[in-house]
Design a protein around this motif. Structure first.
Motif, short mmCIF file in Angstrom:
data_model
loop_
_atom_site.label_atom_id
_atom_site.label_comp_id
_atom_site.label_asym_id
_atom_site.label_seq_id
_atom_site.Cartn_x
_atom_site.Cartn_y
_atom_site.Cartn_z
N GLU A 287 -9.19 -59.55 51.46
CA GLU A 287 -10.61 -59.67 51.00
C GLU A 287 -10.66 -58.75 49.85
OE1 GLU A 287 -13.21 -59.32 54.24
OE2 GLU A 287 -13.11 -61.42 54.64
N LYS A 288 -11.64 -59.11 48.82
CA LYS A 288 -12.06 -58.13 47.95
C LYS A 288 -13.20 -57.47 48.38
CE LYS A 288 -12.02 -59.60 43.62
NZ LYS A 288 -12.35 -60.16 42.29
N ARG A 289 -13.22 -56.13 48.44
CA ARG A 289 -14.05 -55.27 48.75
C ARG A 289 -15.58 -55.29 48.06
NH1 ARG A 289 -12.23 -53.37 54.12
NH2 ARG A 289 -10.06 -52.95 53.65
N HIS A 290 -16.54 -55.45 48.58
CA HIS A 290 -17.88 -55.44 47.98
C HIS A 290 -18.90 -54.88 48.92
CE1 HIS A 290 -16.86 -57.71 44.38
NE2 HIS A 290 -16.66 -58.84 44.92
N PHE A 291 -20.03 -54.10 48.30
CA PHE A 291 -21.15 -54.13 48.95
C PHE A 291 -21.96 -55.00 48.86
CE2 PHE A 291 -19.43 -49.68 48.51
CZ PHE A 291 -20.16 -48.85 49.65
N SER A 292 -23.27 -55.23 49.62
CA SER A 292 -23.97 -56.30 49.53
C SER A 292 -24.86 -56.20 48.11
CB SER A 292 -24.93 -56.24 50.60
OG SER A 292 -25.77 -55.04 50.42
N ASP A 293 -24.85 -54.96 47.41
CA ASP A 293 -25.39 -55.17 46.08
C ASP A 293 -24.64 -53.86 45.55
OD1 ASP A 293 -28.07 -55.88 44.63
OD2 ASP A 293 -27.44 -53.88 44.04
N PRO A 294 -24.19 -53.96 44.04
CA PRO A 294 -23.30 -52.95 43.56
C PRO A 294 -24.17 -51.54 43.16
CG PRO A 294 -24.08 -54.57 41.98
CD PRO A 294 -24.36 -55.05 43.36
N SER A 295 -25.52 -51.56 43.41
CA SER A 295 -26.45 -50.39 43.31
C SER A 295 -26.05 -49.51 44.42
CB SER A 295 -27.73 -50.65 43.23
OG SER A 295 -28.12 -51.46 44.59
N LEU A 296 -25.62 -49.83 45.56
CA LEU A 296 -25.20 -49.07 46.75
C LEU A 296 -24.01 -48.17 46.30
CD1 LEU A 296 -25.73 -51.62 49.78
CD2 LEU A 296 -27.40 -49.64 48.85
N ALA A 297 -22.92 -48.83 45.78
CA ALA A 297 -21.84 -48.30 45.47
C ALA A 297 -22.20 -47.16 44.28
CB ALA A 297 -20.77 -49.14 44.64
N CYS A 298 -23.14 -47.50 43.39
CA CYS A 298 -23.40 -46.47 42.33
C CYS A 298 -24.26 -45.24 42.85
CB CYS A 298 -24.53 -47.29 41.33
SG CYS A 298 -23.93 -48.40 40.10
N ALA A 299 -25.06 -45.54 43.91
CA ALA A 299 -25.64 -44.51 44.66
C ALA A 299 -24.77 -43.61 45.22
CB ALA A 299 -26.78 -44.98 45.62
N LEU A 300 -23.63 -43.91 45.81
CA LEU A 300 -22.61 -43.34 46.49
C LEU A 300 -21.71 -42.42 45.33
CD1 LEU A 300 -21.65 -45.95 49.30
CD2 LEU A 300 -22.34 -43.58 49.63
N LEU A 301 -21.57 -43.20 44.33
CA LEU A 301 -20.74 -42.48 43.34
C LEU A 301 -21.65 -41.58 42.65
CD1 LEU A 301 -18.70 -45.36 42.29
CD2 LEU A 301 -17.86 -43.54 43.48
N LYS A 302 -23.13 -41.54 42.74
CA LYS A 302 -23.94 -40.55 41.95
C LYS A 302 -23.95 -41.14 40.38
CE LYS A 302 -24.68 -36.72 44.96
NZ LYS A 302 -24.06 -37.52 46.32
N ALA A 303 -23.73 -42.47 40.20
CA ALA A 303 -23.55 -42.79 38.92
C ALA A 303 -24.89 -42.94 38.04
CB ALA A 303 -22.96 -44.33 38.97
#
Length: 425
Positions: A287-303
């Protein structure tokens, strides 16, 4: 709620369709994606199980007398039903006794343990998955290009609005949360981090009453963010944590936490595709890994936009996640499903949409217009190889979905090019 203030969602038509066919529906998805607001729009009475009024009076009432919770004009909304799992059986039994359609709308932001639930509800309660807002729903895409028509090979060439890289970065960081639509970018960027805090500190415990190591959960979430839009294995996630966070998680812990994230709808992975190809080529099943919304990945990366401009590879993965979130929402509105393709000859297709009739469409996702030629050639080469195989079933259309392009058109080689900010259902 004031129904005249309701902002329409793509899933509205599907909800109406299911209410006309089933005695009850269960609308599931991540917190803050709009489930309650949407369900309230489609209901004629409602009760909120998580309402703290009267020392959580509604929850106590549901535990003592589930039948009383069911009384009211239909469709009746029962919000956060998973707080009292026995409500599921109560609704199922009521629907059994009264075959009327569209009696109840259940909403849930977590999948509960099946302990205490006696019946699946199959045939009585239909499940629908709701996601955060797509760009079209949020007003950030014109929707001038219909995905449904595109998948049928129809596209009228049209010039679209120019989109700056900064704007795309802001759309990714902001996310598809309805509550942030009226906020400035700076305010909206704060929401995903607070969302994660609320889920980790509260919802993880409430799902089954088990205390877990929140520090380790955050480590795993950060690793998932670093590997957004990839097919990394659990073992690779463990190595990533050890290498970059200098801590260790064992395989059982990783598997357990990933299951919790799935049940809380924090993650929304993209399954592999092979059924429509019917080729002798061996296809990978990761499976390709995704959060339910890309903003969650941004928050974790402090983007931040500036930070992402200095790391275009990460920005590319996050843009891919944004596009695949929207493709899934649009595709499901007309009964299609989203997959990805990856085989053992190192060939990949970012997104595959399988139509209800079994035909499939191949999409490459590229941030910059300069990457369109390479992406188109990749699609053409994969189609050519599938066509050579007597058992192969090639894609019906090829498309490059891009960020920085100002036109939707079909190339001389037959490949479509569509900006994500012009796409809609």
């Amino acid at each position: 709620m004031k129904k005249k203030e309701y902002k329409p969602r793509i899933i509205d038509a599907k909800i109406e369709e299911y209410l006309s066919a089933f005695g009850a529906i269960c609308l599931e998805g991540p917190k803050w994606c709009g489930k309650t607001w949407t369900s309230s729009f489609h209901s004629n009475s409602e009760i909120y199980i998580g309402d703290p009024a009267g020392n959580f009076q509604n929850r106590l009432l549901a535990e003592l007398s589930p039948d009383m919770i069911l009384e009211g004009k239909t469709p009746r909304l029962i919000d956060e039903w998973q707080e009292v799992p026995s409500l599921w059986d109560a609704v199922r039994y009521r629907v059994d006794q009264n075959p009327q359609k569209g009696q109840f709308i259940l909403t849930g932001s977590a999948t509960p343990n099946h302990k205490g639930i006696l019946h699946s509800g199959a045939g009585r309660i239909a499940r629908l998955r709701m996601r955060p807002m797509s760009l079209y729903e949020a007003g950030a895409s014109s929707g001038i290009v219909s995905l449904k028509e595109l998948c049928q090979g129809r596209l009228k060439p049209v010039l679209t609005e120019n989109v700056e890289l900064k704007k795309l970065a802001e759309l990714i960081i902001r996310g598809g949360w309805p509550g942030s639509l009226s906020l400035s970018f700076e305010q909206a960027a704060l929401l995903p981090a607070e969302y994660l805090n609320a889920v980790i500190e509260d919802d993880v415990y409430r799902i089954d009453g088990i205390k877990r190591d929140t520090h380790k959960m955050r480590l795993l979430l950060r690793s998932l963010a670093r590997n957004e839009s990839t097919t990394v294995t659990n073992r690779t996630l463990m190595k990533d944590i050890k290498a970059l966070d200098e801590e260790e998680l064992d395989s059982n812990t990783v598997s357990s936490y990933l299951d919790i994230f799935r049940r809380l709808f924090l993650t929304d992975n993209q399954p592999p595709f092979s059924s429509g190809i019917r080729s002798s080529v061996r296809v990978k099943q990761a499976e390709k890994r995704h959060f339910s919304d890309p903003s969650l990945a941004c928050a974790l990366l402090k983007a931040t936009p500036a930070g992402l401009f200095g790391d275009l590879e990460t920005l590319g993965f996050l843009f891919e996640a944004l596009c695949e979130r929207d493709l899934r929402i649009y595709a499901e509105s007309f009964g299609a499903l989203l997959y990805h393709y990856q085989d053992y000859q190192n060939q990949e297709i970012d997104a595959v949409i399988e139509l209800p009739d079994g035909c499939w469409c191949a999409f490459e996702i590229k941030l910059g217009a300069s990457q369109i030629d390479t992406a188109a050639q990749n699609l053409l080469e994969i189609r050519k190889q599938i066509e050579k195989d007597p058992k192969g079933r090639p894609p019906s259309i090829l498309c490059v979905l891009c960020g920085l392009s100002n036109a939707a058109y079909q190339r001389p080689d037959g490949v479509f090019v569509v900006p994500i900010t012009a796409l809609g259902p």
